[in-house]
Design a protein around this motif. Structure first.
Motif, PDB file in Angstrom:
ATOM      1  N   UNK A 107      56.586 160.260  49.596  1.00  0.00           N
ATOM      2  CA  UNK A 107      56.082 158.897  49.414  1.00  0.00           C
ATOM      3  C   UNK A 107      57.156 157.882  49.791  1.00  0.00           C
ATOM      4  N   UNK A 108      56.873 157.046  50.768  1.00  0.00           N
ATOM      5  CA  UNK A 108      57.836 156.033  51.198  1.00  0.00           C
ATOM      6  C   UNK A 108      57.911 154.859  50.237  1.00  0.00           C
TER       7      UNK A 108
ATOM      8  N   UNK B  25      57.257 147.647  48.691  1.00  0.00           N
ATOM      9  CA  UNK B  25      58.637 147.639  49.161  1.00  0.00           C
ATOM     10  C   UNK B  25      59.070 149.083  49.355  1.00  0.00           C
ATOM     11  N   UNK B  26      59.537 149.407  50.542  1.00  0.00           N
ATOM     12  CA  UNK B  26      59.912 150.783  50.840  1.00  0.00           C
ATOM     13  C   UNK B  26      61.047 151.247  49.929  1.00  0.00           C
ATOM     14  N   UNK B  27      61.006 152.520  49.563  1.00  0.00           N
ATOM     15  CA  UNK B  27      62.051 153.090  48.712  1.00  0.00           C
ATOM     16  C   UNK B  27      63.435 152.897  49.318  1.00  0.00           C
TER      17      UNK B  27
ATOM     18  N   UNK C 229      64.525 149.452  48.462  1.00  0.00           N
ATOM     19  CA  UNK C 229      64.799 149.239  47.043  1.00  0.00           C
ATOM     20  C   UNK C 229      66.041 150.000  46.584  1.00  0.00           C
ATOM     21  N   UNK C 230      66.286 151.172  47.148  1.00  0.00           N
ATOM     22  CA  UNK C 230      67.486 151.924  46.767  1.00  0.00           C
ATOM     23  C   UNK C 230      68.758 151.282  47.307  1.00  0.00           C
ATOM     24  N   UNK C 231      68.621 150.606  48.451  1.00  0.00           N
ATOM     25  CA  UNK C 231      69.746 149.950  49.120  1.00  0.00           C
ATOM     26  C   UNK C 231      70.881 150.923  49.418  1.00  0.00           C
TER      27      UNK C 231
ATOM     28  N   UNK D 202      65.379 152.505  37.828  1.00  0.00           N
ATOM     29  CA  UNK D 202      65.805 152.171  39.184  1.00  0.00           C
ATOM     30  C   UNK D 202      64.735 151.335  39.879  1.00  0.00           C
ATOM     31  N   UNK D 203      65.178 150.442  40.769  1.00  0.00           N
ATOM     32  CA  UNK D 203      64.253 149.545  41.462  1.00  0.00           C
ATOM     33  C   UNK D 203      63.122 150.294  42.150  1.00  0.00           C
ATOM     34  N   UNK D 204      63.406 151.521  42.590  1.00  0.00           N
ATOM     35  CA  UNK D 204      62.408 152.298  43.316  1.00  0.00           C
ATOM     36  C   UNK D 204      61.196 152.612  42.450  1.00  0.00           C
TER      37      UNK D 204
END
Length: 307
Positions: free
Chosen positions: A59-60, A67-69, A72-74, A255-257
């Motif tokens: 899952x992207x 927002x793509x993972x 969001x993970x940066x 986590x933002x993800x």
């Protein structure tokens, strides 16, 4: 079930663990010609946090907020690990060379401006991977290193290296740190002590401290069997995998993800990113935007039997 009749029943798959599960369904009858028959069924248990029927590994957008993972993970990916077997540039067969540091892809050295590279078989020493390897003790005891950016969220580094003495048993150190100076001053992650036959393997997992935005991975020469500062410590087949954790912008432990309101301002991320018209008022999409991979195995099977 009477002769000439049929029936339908449903098998529901409700997994308690991830992965493919296989079962056998057997039917017993009173027909002497066909006393029983069986067939196999299977289902796939997936990790699906957002309920879109896409496994988190495929899952992207794990929280379905638009927002793509990867965003969001940066995860910082500007400095990939390179040239772990010292294959670039190529030197002639059965030789060695002192190469300008700038020409050896990925690598830097603090001791001098050259890196010593050997081709496989020179002086009877084979490479353990590819056709070339490096000697840490070039003209002086050397340090080879690469520098990587990080997102500051912590994580792990899986590393491995092959080490070999030249004239006998040589010693070298693996050291990591936030700067070259910090790495060299640190306690070795491992002290490599290896003879000159065969290549020895050293590996491990390093925990990246939270808050670290850069890491320097160093391989430092130590004492050599020869006592000669320019003779010793072959290294080859260095493998580095950096696994950065995902950013948690609002420090809420999510986590933002997987956080639908990553800045904790009361406005869902899906709306802040301009997708309010597609939101179902719970911070996720009402419409399926995409699937990052194949759909999982169907979890409900309907069977009709006829006699």
């Amino acid at each position: 079930m009477n002769s000439g009749s049929s029936t339908t029943f449903t098998i529901t798959f409700n997994p308690s663990a991830f992965g493919v599960r296989i079962a056998t369904v057997t039917f017993n009858t009173n027909d002497p010609n066909f006393p029983s028959f069986s067939y196999s069924i299977q289902g796939g248990g997936i990790n699906d946090a957002d309920g879109d029927i896409v496994d988190a590994g495929l899952d992207a957008d794990d929280d379905n907020d638009g927002i793509r993972d990867i965003d969001e993970c940066r995860t910082c990916t500007f400095d990939p690990f390179q040239n772990g077997s010292f294959e670039t540039p190529t030197i002639p067969a059965n030789t060695f060379a002192f190469l300008p540091t700038a020409t050896v892809t990925g690598w830097q050295t603090s001791a001098e401006d050259v890196i010593e590279i050997w081709s496989s078989g020179f002086n009877g020493v084979p490479a353990t991977a590819g056709n070339q390897f490096a000697e840490l003790n070039a003209n002086v005891p050397g340090v080879l290193f690469q520098t990587f950016c990080l997102n500051g969220a912590g994580g792990t580094i899986n590393w491995s290296i092959r080490h070999r003495g030249r004239s006998g048993t040589d010693t070298a150190f693996v050291k990591f740190g936030s700067s070259l100076a910090n790495a060299l001053a640190s306690t070795p992650i491992v002290t490599m002590v290896s003879g000159n036959t065969p290549w020895a393997t050293y590996s491990g997992t390093y925990t990246i401290p939270a808050g670290m935005r850069q890491i320097v991975l160093t391989f430092q020469a130590g004492p050599t069997a020869s006592g000669n500062q320019s003779v010793g410590n072959f290294i080859d087949d260095i493998q580095i995998t950096i696994n950065q954790s995902c950013i948690d912008s609002d420090s809420d432990g999510v986590a933002d993800v997987n956080d639908l309101d990553s800045d904790n301002d009361g406005i869902p991320d899906v709306e802040e990113n301009g997708f309010r018209n597609l939101s179902n008022q719970t911070g996720t999409f009402t419409k399926q935007i995409h699937h990052a991979g194949p759909m999982p195995i169907t979890t409900v099977t309907t069977i009709t039997l006829k006699r």
